[in-house]
Each structure stands twice: as structure tokens, then as C-alpha cells.
Design a protein around this motif. Structure first.
Motif, mmCIF file in Angstrom:
data_model
loop_
_atom_site.group_PDB
_atom_site.id
_atom_site.type_symbol
_atom_site.label_atom_id
_atom_site.label_comp_id
_atom_site.label_asym_id
_atom_site.label_seq_id
_atom_site.Cartn_x
_atom_site.Cartn_y
_atom_site.Cartn_z
ATOM 1 N N GLN A 261 0.821 -1.205 0.000
ATOM 2 C CA GLN A 261 0.000 0.000 0.000
ATOM 3 C C GLN A 261 0.858 1.259 0.000
ATOM 4 O O GLN A 261 0.477 2.286 -0.591
ATOM 5 C CB GLN A 261 -0.922 -0.005 1.228
ATOM 6 C CG GLN A 261 -1.974 1.079 1.225
ATOM 7 C CD GLN A 261 -2.959 0.928 0.093
ATOM 8 O OE1 GLN A 261 -3.384 -0.185 -0.203
ATOM 9 N NE2 GLN A 261 -3.313 2.017 -0.575
ATOM 10 N N ASN A 263 3.831 1.790 -1.452
ATOM 11 C CA ASN A 263 4.298 2.086 -2.813
ATOM 12 C C ASN A 263 3.144 2.588 -3.674
ATOM 13 O O ASN A 263 3.304 3.501 -4.494
ATOM 14 C CB ASN A 263 4.905 0.831 -3.420
ATOM 15 C CG ASN A 263 6.175 0.411 -2.709
ATOM 16 O OD1 ASN A 263 6.807 1.224 -2.024
ATOM 17 N ND2 ASN A 263 6.561 -0.856 -2.843
ATOM 18 N N ASP A 265 0.494 4.238 -2.685
ATOM 19 C CA ASP A 265 0.156 5.609 -2.292
ATOM 20 C C ASP A 265 1.147 6.605 -2.885
ATOM 21 O O ASP A 265 0.764 7.718 -3.303
ATOM 22 C CB ASP A 265 0.150 5.722 -0.760
ATOM 23 C CG ASP A 265 -1.003 4.939 -0.148
ATOM 24 O OD1 ASP A 265 -1.963 4.630 -0.871
ATOM 25 O OD2 ASP A 265 -0.932 4.633 1.075
ATOM 26 N N ALA A 266 2.425 6.218 -2.976
ATOM 27 C CA ALA A 266 3.422 7.134 -3.552
ATOM 28 C C ALA A 266 3.145 7.395 -5.031
ATOM 29 O O ALA A 266 3.195 8.543 -5.523
ATOM 30 C CB ALA A 266 4.822 6.550 -3.355
ATOM 31 N N VAL A 268 0.252 6.994 -6.611
ATOM 32 C CA VAL A 268 -1.024 7.711 -6.745
ATOM 33 C C VAL A 268 -0.831 9.202 -6.479
ATOM 34 O O VAL A 268 -1.412 10.058 -7.165
ATOM 35 C CB VAL A 268 -2.058 7.101 -5.786
ATOM 36 C CG1 VAL A 268 -3.301 7.981 -5.712
ATOM 37 C CG2 VAL A 268 -2.444 5.693 -6.238
ATOM 38 N N SER A 269 0.000 9.544 -5.513
ATOM 39 C CA SER A 269 0.225 10.967 -5.180
ATOM 40 C C SER A 269 0.860 11.705 -6.350
ATOM 41 O O SER A 269 0.478 12.847 -6.686
ATOM 42 C CB SER A 269 1.114 11.067 -3.935
ATOM 43 O OG SER A 269 0.478 10.477 -2.821
ATOM 44 N N LYS A 270 1.844 11.084 -7.025
ATOM 45 C CA LYS A 270 2.501 11.743 -8.159
ATOM 46 C C LYS A 270 1.535 11.955 -9.316
ATOM 47 O O LYS A 270 1.523 13.019 -9.965
ATOM 48 C CB LYS A 270 3.706 10.918 -8.623
ATOM 49 C CG LYS A 270 4.868 10.949 -7.642
ATOM 50 C CD LYS A 270 6.167 10.427 -8.247
ATOM 51 C CE LYS A 270 6.061 8.980 -8.641
ATOM 52 N NZ LYS A 270 7.340 8.453 -9.174
ATOM 53 N N ARG A 272 -1.818 12.118 -9.195
ATOM 54 C CA ARG A 272 -2.840 13.110 -8.875
ATOM 55 C C ARG A 272 -2.277 14.531 -8.867
ATOM 56 O O ARG A 272 -2.991 15.493 -9.147
ATOM 57 C CB ARG A 272 -3.454 12.781 -7.514
ATOM 58 C CG ARG A 272 -4.380 11.556 -7.582
ATOM 59 C CD ARG A 272 -4.956 11.206 -6.232
ATOM 60 N NE ARG A 272 -5.871 10.059 -6.319
ATOM 61 C CZ ARG A 272 -6.416 9.443 -5.284
ATOM 62 N NH1 ARG A 272 -6.099 9.843 -4.047
ATOM 63 N NH2 ARG A 272 -7.242 8.415 -5.467
ATOM 64 N N ALA A 273 -0.985 14.640 -8.552
ATOM 65 C CA ALA A 273 -0.363 15.970 -8.598
ATOM 66 C C ALA A 273 -0.326 16.524 -10.029
ATOM 67 O O ALA A 273 -0.336 17.749 -10.231
ATOM 68 C CB ALA A 273 1.049 15.897 -8.020
ATOM 69 N N LYS A 274 -0.303 15.617 -10.997
ATOM 70 C CA LYS A 274 -0.309 16.032 -12.402
ATOM 71 C C LYS A 274 -1.735 16.223 -12.937
ATOM 72 O O LYS A 274 -1.928 16.526 -14.107
ATOM 73 C CB LYS A 274 0.415 14.985 -13.254
ATOM 74 C CG LYS A 274 1.908 14.895 -12.992
ATOM 75 C CD LYS A 274 2.639 16.149 -13.483
ATOM 76 C CE LYS A 274 4.140 16.026 -13.317
ATOM 77 N NZ LYS A 274 4.848 17.180 -13.883
ATOM 78 N N LYS A 277 -6.883 11.366 -12.902
ATOM 79 C CA LYS A 277 -7.836 10.679 -12.053
ATOM 80 C C LYS A 277 -7.357 9.235 -11.892
ATOM 81 O O LYS A 277 -7.237 8.515 -12.877
ATOM 82 C CB LYS A 277 -9.230 10.726 -12.682
ATOM 83 C CG LYS A 277 -10.315 10.176 -11.775
ATOM 84 C CD LYS A 277 -11.682 10.313 -12.435
ATOM 85 C CE LYS A 277 -12.769 9.771 -11.517
ATOM 86 N NZ LYS A 277 -14.105 9.890 -12.129
ATOM 87 N N THR A 280 -7.441 2.560 -7.877
ATOM 88 C CA THR A 280 -6.647 1.387 -7.459
ATOM 89 C C THR A 280 -7.561 0.185 -7.311
ATOM 90 O O THR A 280 -8.748 0.316 -7.015
ATOM 91 C CB THR A 280 -5.931 1.651 -6.128
ATOM 92 O OG1 THR A 280 -6.896 1.914 -5.115
ATOM 93 C CG2 THR A 280 -4.957 2.817 -6.239
#
Length: 329
Positions: A261, A263, A265-266, A268-270, A272-274, A277, A280
Motif C-alpha cells: 500500500q 508504494n 500511495d506514492a 497515486v500521489s505523483k 494526482r499531482a499532475k 484521475k 486502485t
């Protein structure tokens, strides 16, 4: 028996006193004789000194002083020797007296033991005589004896009965004390056993309570984990249902398959920052990370190319999949 012991002790003490007095008298005579001899020698020396002339009197005075010192030293040694001899004789006399007293006590004890043995033997022999013979002998003896002898025997019989009664009471009291001690020891042992049993019960109770609490904590943890899994599954199902209900949105871009989880989350964060949508999905091999959905395959492929070409995302591979929600598979 007691009068004999006192008589022997008096004889020993009297003999010791006489011997000690003789030793002291002899020592006193020796000291007196030594003093008389010294006085005679002093007078002879003084008479000899008077016959000499005045110029030559200094030398005899010196000689007299030295002689006097020697005589005094000899007298002191003689007195010390006499005193030492007297002390040695006195010690020897005391040892002899103690030995005599011990011998007298031993003989008295032997006589007392012999008297007791004869008395017990006489008692046992009288106990073995038939009662009718004893009664006849008693009647005959009583008829032949004087009133004073009868009274004496009566007193002795009463004394004997009193002694037997005292011995019986002492034995009874000893047995009673023994029984009381046994009862006390038994009560203490029972009390200790009860206390040990109570402590064991308390220990078992505490152990059972601890076990029950541990099982309850374990069950609560399992229920909490189960609820979390159910909540997570329900959220994924709701998300898939939302995608399905909003139209033809089955084309997704899979960008990664995370092992855990953290890895996932990391990544997904990158994304979503771009502005992407991200969705998972849990699989048997890991956590699937997808971008989309898109209305058709071309739109999904265009999104794939954009993600792969973005160096900041560092996504070296991505592919388009026809994704179906879990509740519809």
C-alpha cells in the motif's frame, strides 16, 4: 544417705583445712628463719666494721650495701619459691579433695540405685502373690505387729499411693499436652493447606482472567481488521459502480502494480499531482494503479503516451486495459 554424704564431706573439708594450715605455718617459719639469719649476718658485719679504723671504713660500707642487696634478692627469691610451692601444694590438695567428693557422690548414687532396685524387686515380688495369700499374710502380720509398726506401714502405703497417683497424674498431663500439641500441629497444617489452596485458586483465577482478556483483545483486533477490510472492499465496489453508472468508461491505463500500500500511495500521489484521475484495485499479485476511465480506447491510449513521455513521473511502461468492475466480473 544424705547424712553419710555430709559426714564424708565434713571429713574431707577438715583434712584439707589441716593440710592447708600446716603448709601456711611451714612457709611462715621459713620466712621468719630467713629474716633471723639475715639479721644475724648484719650484726656480725656491723661488729666487724667497728674493729676497723676510720680511714678504711668506706670500703666495708660499700661491701655491706652490696651484700645487703644480694641478701635481700636471695630472700625475695626464697619467698617467691616458698609461695609457689605452697600454691602448688594447695592446688594438689584441692584436686585431691574434689576427687574425694566426686568419689563420695558416685558411691552415694550407687547406693541409692541399689536401694531403688531392691525396692522395685520387692514390689514386683509382692505383686506376683495371689490376693488371698496376700490378705492372709497381711492379717497375720497385722495381728503380730505392734500399733506403731502398723501406723508406719500405713503411712508408707499412703505415701506410696500418693507417689503413684502423682506419677499417674504427671503421665496423664504429659499425654494431654502431647494430644494438644498434635491437635495444634494438625490445625496449623490444615490452615496452611487451606491458605495454599486459596492462593492456588486466586492464581488460577488471575491466569484465567488474563487468558480471557488476551482472547478478547485478539478477537477485537480481528474484528477491527475484518471491518477495515469490509470497508475497503465496499469503497472499491462503490467506486467501480460509479464508473459503470456514469457511461461507457471501461477503458483504463494501467501504469503500475505496487507490491504494498505504501508504494501504491506514492505512485497515486505523483499522478494526482499532475491532474490525473487515479483508481486502485486489489489483486492477488499486488495493488493495480490505473488512470481513467476513458470513453474509448483511443483516448485511453493518448493518456498512456502522455504518461510514459512525462519524465517527472518516471513511468517507463503503461498499457491500456478493458477494465471491468469487481462486482460485475
Amino acid at each position: 544417705m544424705n547424712s553419710k554424704q555430709r559426714w564424708m564431706g565434713g571429713v574431707v573439708l577438715l583434712g584439707g583445712g589441716v593440710l592447708l594450715a600446716a603448709l601456711l605455718l611451714k612457709g611462715k617459719e621459713e620466712i621468719h628463719q630467713t629474716h633471723v639469719d639475715h639479721q644475724q649476718k648484719t650484726e656480725q658485719q656491723a661488729a666487724k666494721d667497728n674493729t676497723q679504723t676510720a680511714p678504711v671504713q668506706l670500703q666495708p660500707i660499700t661491701v655491706d650495701v652490696e651484700t645487703e642487696k644480694k641478701l635481700l634478692e636471695e630472700q625475695r627469691r626464697a619467698r617467691e619459691k616458698a609461695v609457689a610451692e605452697q600454691e602448688a601444694r594447695a592446688a594438689e590438695f584441692l584436686a585431691t579433695q574434689q576427687q574425694a567428693e566426686a568419689e563420695a557422690a558416685r558411691k552415694a548414687a550407687e547406693e541409692y540405685a541399689a536401694i531403688n532396685a531392691r525396692r522395685l524387686a520387692a514390689q514386683e515380688s509382692s505383686d506376683n502373690i495371689p490376693p488371698e495369700v496376700v490378705d492372709d499374710k497381711k492379717n497375720t502380720a497385722q495381728q503380730s505387729k505392734t500399733p506403731s509398726q502398723t501406723d508406719t506401714q500405713k503411712r508408707e502405703a499412703e505415701k506410696k499411693q500418693a507417689e503413684q497417683k502423682r506419677v499417674a497424674e504427671a503421665q496423664k498431663q504429659a499425654e494431654q499436652q502431647k494430644k494438644e500439641q498434635e491437635a495444634k500441629r494438625k490445625a496449623e497444617a490444615d490452615k496452611k493447606a487451606t491458605e495454599d489452596k486459596q492462593r492456588q485458586i486466586e492464581a488460577d483465577k488471575k491466569a484465567a482472567e488474563a487468558k480471557r482478556k488476551a482472547e478478547a483483545d485478539k478477537k477485537a483486533a480481528e474484528e477491527k481488521k475484518h471491518k477495515e477490510d469490509e470497508t475497503k472492499k465496499k469503497a472499491e465496489a462503490e467506486k467501480a459502480r460509479d464508473l459503470l453508472e456514469n457511461g461507457d468508461k471501461n477503458w483504463m491505463v494501467q501504469v503500475a502494480l505496487a507490491a504494498n500500500q505504501a508504494n501504491a500511495d506514492a505512485v497515486v500521489s505523483k499522478l494526482r499531482a499532475k491532474g490525473y484521475k487515479v483508481t486502485t484495485s486489489q489483486t492477488s499479485k499486488g495493488i493495480r494503479i490505473m488512470v481513467g476511465p476513458s470513453k474509448d480506447r483511443d483516448a485511453a491510449d493518448a493518456a498512456r503516451k502522455k504518461i510514459v513521455s512525462d519524465a517527472s513521473l518516471n513511468m517507463k511502461s503503461a498499457w491500456v486495459i478493458d477494465w471491468v468492475p469487481l462486482d460485475q466480473r
